[in-house]
Write an enzyme that holds these catalytic residues in place. Structure first.
Site, PDB file in Angstrom:
ATOM      1  N   CYS A  88     -43.046   1.528  40.510  1.00 27.34           N
ATOM      2  CA  CYS A  88     -41.640   1.447  40.912  1.00 27.34           C
ATOM      3  C   CYS A  88     -40.756   2.167  39.877  1.00 27.34           C
ATOM      4  O   CYS A  88     -40.867   3.369  39.724  1.00 27.34           O
ATOM      5  CB  CYS A  88     -41.238  -0.005  41.149  1.00 27.34           C
ATOM      6  N   HIS A 180     -45.725  -1.379  45.578  1.00 24.11           N
ATOM      7  CA  HIS A 180     -46.096  -2.551  44.781  1.00 24.11           C
ATOM      8  C   HIS A 180     -47.487  -3.066  45.136  1.00 24.11           C
ATOM      9  O   HIS A 180     -47.632  -4.162  45.693  1.00 24.11           O
ATOM     10  CB  HIS A 180     -45.048  -3.650  44.972  1.00 24.11           C
ATOM     11  N   GLU A 182     -49.509  -4.188  43.053  1.00 24.96           N
ATOM     12  CA  GLU A 182     -49.885  -5.211  42.071  1.00 24.96           C
ATOM     13  C   GLU A 182     -49.738  -6.635  42.577  1.00 24.96           C
ATOM     14  O   GLU A 182     -50.371  -7.568  42.062  1.00 24.96           O
ATOM     15  CB  GLU A 182     -49.061  -5.033  40.785  1.00 24.96           C
TER      16      GLU A 182
END
Length: 233
Positions: A88, A180, A182
């Site tokens: 990001c 994202h 993660e």
């Protein structure tokens, strides 16, 4: 001896819901956590084998002291050929530091939601993205964007509304992920709940996101491969 990873936390808290710093440790790396948002940086990059750059509420183009300092750190790391991965804002500040401050811009509208990203042919030969097929799915949420046409950038994946979702620098070992990957399926409802007001202001349907939360396991292979890349040194 374990390889050392510098974990730069660019958010309002050092550790995010994703707890990716703990996962890097579970993969065998010695993680040195620094809260960059709060002005915490190492005196030197000596002894670091890799760097991870987290997301942030700020834009990479802002003249905020920690952002300016992080630009300098990234350029220093590039000269030392230290592998870097940004997610990001982390992706955006890598692009800004390595390819120019004009590479990051404010979009006219937010892109938000789970999306299949079209994977480029170049990904098959990439050290981190080689496990991906023709598409890879992950949650995306961004109002800022990295331009896709800089000669030093190799685009690895794109969405229907953003031509640069994942990229690699052609000259130094640096990768950026706009989305994202993660966040795990178990963590997603917590993350969505914490950011409900902001996500809804950006046009997202948070209840739908929670109901449709995904593991995004294929996308996460880029994170584990980065850990392996740092380990191999």
């Amino acid at each position: 001896m374990a390889k050392r990873l510098l974990y730069l936390g660019n958010g309002r808290r050092l550790q995010s819901v994703a707890r990716l710093d703990e996962r890097f440790e579970s993969w065998g790396l010695a993680v040195d956590r620094r809260w960059a948002f709060g002005g915490e940086f190492p005196q030197s990059l000596d002894g670091y084998d890799g760097i991870f750059l987290s997301g942030s509420p700020h834009g990479a183009y802002e003249d905020v002291p920690f952002i300016l300092r992080e630009h300098e750190l990234i350029r220093d790391a590039a000269e030392r050929a230290i592998p870097m991965l940004g997610i990001c804002f982390g992706s955006q500040i890598l692009a800004s530091a390595l390819c120019g401050r004009d590479q990051v811009f404010r979009r006219s509208r937010c892109e938000i939601g789970y999306k299949p990203l079209a994977v480029s042919a170049a990904a098959a030969q990439d050290a981190l993205a080689a496990d991906w097929g023709h598409t890879v799915r992950m949650f995306v949420w961004h109002n800022d964007e990295v331009r896709h046409d800089h000669p030093d950038m190799l685009i690895l994946a794109a969405s229907d509304d953003c031509p640069n979702q994942v990229w690699r620098h052609r000259g130094v070992p640096a990768w950026g992920i706009q989305g994202h990957p993660e966040v795990t399926r178990a963590q997603a409802p917590v993350w969505f709940g914490e950011n409900r007001a902001r996500m809804e202001a950006d046009g997202g349907d948070v209840d739908q996101f929670i109901a449709a939360a995904e593991e995004a396991a294929e996308a996460k292979t880029m994170l584990t491969r980065f850990g392996d890349f740092v380990q191999r040194g």
